[in-house]
Design an enzyme around this catalytic site. Sequence first.
Site, PDB file in Angstrom:
ATOM      1  N   GLU A  94      46.437  44.036  33.907  1.00 65.02           N
ATOM      2  CA  GLU A  94      47.515  43.283  34.278  1.00 65.02           C
ATOM      3  C   GLU A  94      48.629  43.068  33.250  1.00 65.02           C
ATOM      4  O   GLU A  94      49.164  42.040  33.033  1.00 65.02           O
ATOM      5  CB  GLU A  94      46.943  41.923  34.797  1.00 65.02           C
ATOM      6  CG  GLU A  94      45.893  41.863  36.095  1.00 65.02           C
ATOM      7  CD  GLU A  94      45.196  40.660  36.136  1.00 65.02           C
ATOM      8  OE1 GLU A  94      45.202  40.486  37.550  1.00 65.02           O
ATOM      9  OE2 GLU A  94      45.195  39.693  35.618  1.00 65.02           O
ATOM     10  N   ASP A 138      37.336  41.005  42.118  1.00 68.58           N
ATOM     11  CA  ASP A 138      37.657  39.848  41.454  1.00 68.58           C
ATOM     12  C   ASP A 138      37.219  38.611  41.741  1.00 68.58           C
ATOM     13  O   ASP A 138      37.779  37.903  42.374  1.00 68.58           O
ATOM     14  CB  ASP A 138      39.216  39.927  41.340  1.00 68.58           C
ATOM     15  CG  ASP A 138      39.848  38.837  40.112  1.00 68.58           C
ATOM     16  OD1 ASP A 138      38.982  38.512  39.326  1.00 68.58           O
ATOM     17  OD2 ASP A 138      41.127  38.634  40.230  1.00 68.58           O
ATOM     18  N   GLU A 157      38.792  29.676  41.356  1.00 69.52           N
ATOM     19  CA  GLU A 157      40.010  30.400  41.673  1.00 69.52           C
ATOM     20  C   GLU A 157      40.107  30.975  43.405  1.00 69.52           C
ATOM     21  O   GLU A 157      40.917  30.757  43.996  1.00 69.52           O
ATOM     22  CB  GLU A 157      40.298  31.624  40.832  1.00 69.52           C
ATOM     23  CG  GLU A 157      41.520  32.260  41.141  1.00 69.52           C
ATOM     24  CD  GLU A 157      41.688  33.535  40.314  1.00 69.52           C
ATOM     25  OE1 GLU A 157      40.967  34.012  39.409  1.00 69.52           O
ATOM     26  OE2 GLU A 157      42.622  34.524  40.507  1.00 69.52           O
TER      27      GLU A 157
HETATM   28  O1  GCW Z   1      41.154  36.672  38.466  1.00 73.53           O
HETATM   29  C1  GCW Z   1      42.194  37.176  37.908  1.00 73.53           C
HETATM   30  C2  GCW Z   1      43.059  36.038  37.857  1.00 73.53           C
HETATM   31  C3  GCW Z   1      43.917  36.291  36.570  1.00 73.53           C
HETATM   32  C4  GCW Z   1      43.073  36.652  35.518  1.00 73.53           C
HETATM   33  C5  GCW Z   1      42.460  37.814  35.750  1.00 73.53           C
HETATM   34  C6  GCW Z   1      41.589  38.253  34.467  1.00 73.53           C
HETATM   35  C7  GCW Z   1      43.332  35.622  33.397  1.00 73.53           C
HETATM   36  O2  GCW Z   1      43.716  35.958  38.868  1.00 73.53           O
HETATM   37  O3  GCW Z   1      44.762  34.942  36.319  1.00 73.53           O
HETATM   38  O4  GCW Z   1      43.937  36.518  34.209  1.00 73.53           O
HETATM   39  O5  GCW Z   1      41.613  37.885  36.757  1.00 73.53           O
HETATM   40  O6  GCW Z   1      40.390  37.908  34.699  1.00 73.53           O
HETATM   41  O7  GCW Z   1      41.926  38.748  33.630  1.00 73.53           O
END
Ligand code: GCW
Length: 738
Positions: free
Chosen positions: A327, A401, A429
Amino acid sequence: MVSLTTRTGEQDGTGAWRRAARMARTAVAWLGLLLAAGPALSEDGYELWLRYVPVAADHAAGYRARATELVVPAATPTAQATRDELQRGLGGLLGKPPPLAARAGREGAILVGTPASLPQLVALGLDLSGLGEEGYLLRSVRIDGRPATVVAANTDTGALYGAFRLLRLVQTAQPLDGLDIREAPRLKLRLLNHWDNLDRYVERGYAGESIWDWHKLPGWKDPRYTDYARANASIGINGTVLNNVNTSAQALTPLYLRKAAALAEVFRPYGIKVYLSARFSAPIEIGGLETADPLDPAVRQWWKDKAAEIYRIIPGFGGFLVKANSEGQPGPQDYGRSHADGANMLAEALAPHGGIVMWRAFVYSHEEPDDRHKQAYNEFVPHDGSFAPNVLVQVKNGAIDFQPREPFHPLFGAMPKTPLMMEFQITKEYLGFATHLAYLAPLYEETLRADTYAQGPGSTVARVIDGSLDGHVLTGMAGVANIGSDRNWSGSHFDQANWFAFGRLAWNPDLESAAIAGDWVRMTFSNDPAVVEPVVAMMMGAREAVVDYMTPLGLHHLMGRGHHYGPGPWVSGGPRADWTSVYYHRADAQGIGFDRSASGSNAVAQYVPPVAGRFGNVDTVPEEFLLWFHHVPWDHRMASGRTLWDELVLRYGRGVDYVRGMRRTWDGLSGKIDAERHAQVAAFLAIQEDEAQWWRDASIAYFQTFSKRPLPAGAEPPPHPLSYYQSLEFPYAPGDGK
Ligand code: GCW
């Protein structure tokens, strides 16, 4: 109370003073009675599961007889913390703390310590082998013929954990007779990961700001930090990563290291180490180098010097957590190097000090892959065996995720030469933020019990991460914290249960979620079976309800863009296809679901054959993962006999109905739970019902544009057209990445 004390201080003449003091005592006694009455007084949730309210009157005498005196040496800060907690805890539970004594002399003494701190323990000849540095023994014994209770351990930290266990027994109304409990944690690292930025913004945080008041540190150590440490120690958490994995390099500057050191000082007596997320490009940003190439000697030296500096400032520092090449974060691949090169460089810098590296497997390649599900496996498996001994690879529970439900990550079982650490998300989340009641232990438990078959049947994920499957001693579990500055810590009362359950499962991954819920409800609300039973039952089904109303039958990643709030199955376009919903559900006129079988992306091949075979076949895949692994025709026959479309619609509705049921249950508990917490939970459940309905309606409205089938009999049509749901915007929804 405060004003009474002030007034008594103003009296002159001893008679008047005594009269006033008597009045004050009466007032205090009344207050105690009121507190004992329980639900009448309001509570704000700050005390978490460590409320220490008076035990039921009919149990009090029995407990008092087993707690007549406390023999707890306090020669070290940890032992002092243990003594303080026992006095505070037993004082609250039993009305007043048992007197302290240097040696057990009465019937009903409680002794807590180590053979080194308590000579009386040595005489008992207890077998403390196998308890390691953190385990404890809790046993009913006789000392000089008199019954006593001992909490014995090899270290002060073990004794602290044992003391919390003893308190938990009383808090949950268990007897203190005939005790013979031996416990040692199954995992070595039991860590919270805070996704807290230095400006106090919490990524994916729904409980206010960061609890770390960086600006006032190190001068002001908020007493809340001590309560944080107490709460964590009570469930066995022994480390915390203070800053977000998306971190700025500033966290590693002396200014911030000194702030972190102040926190470490507060946590140390509670057996909690401090760790930091390290930004891979820090040598450039704060070191003045031109590269962060892990094979560059100057870069390696920079990290060695940085590690030495950190250990000078933060004695006992734990190590680094790293998000690299994911990311947009920098990483070794920026220099054509591998994850192992990056991790090993940091490991080399930390090793002389006893530090470790937790290298995250949540990675993205620069190119869009054919299936994001396969990335981590593809990037990491080739490096199995090449990581330094003080590196763990930290793997999310599933390959996408933190979705409401994911099959276990295919990396578990696929890297036998590398210690893999579990990463669960405690903050919700993808499960409705703070307002949705979703008890996550069943999710954790489902992953931990999943069988990877890596070494034949019984090769569960729990056995991968506890090291027993492949013979690793460095083991661990991390939970992305749900803690913030909110008075109740977690943004909602029920989200405290997820923090609690995470800690308990990190200590022992074989615990059952219902048993953990039972303890939590008793400690947090009440021992009254009329509360415990319905609340535990409600909690146990809550996560499944979220799955139903958000992502039934293996659907995933269908939330609003960016903030991840609310339904967004229509999300498409933008920088990467694998950040959209349409990439994951693949709905079309024929059907719905992501084909990860041999005829599709073949992600199933990353699992060991028995698992791959089961997941890869539409007839054998568990229904909860159907659309995770297969693109299935709308008229496919489900086990229920219904078509896929009808089943989908029914599941959405079932989720909403469950929330309605939780509301009824909760309403029925009014008067049995203090008014303040009852009212907030009730209000949040009402929000949850609205939002569950919204998820259901929006999802059905959208998917019906593909299925073109009528709703099954009895299913209400969505009240709005699809365009309405698509038009909703939430510009300041909390927690979005910045
Ligand atoms: O779950 C996703 C999230 C991001 C997060 C990323 C990660 C900290 O949307 O906000 O960043 O994973 O785990 O690195």
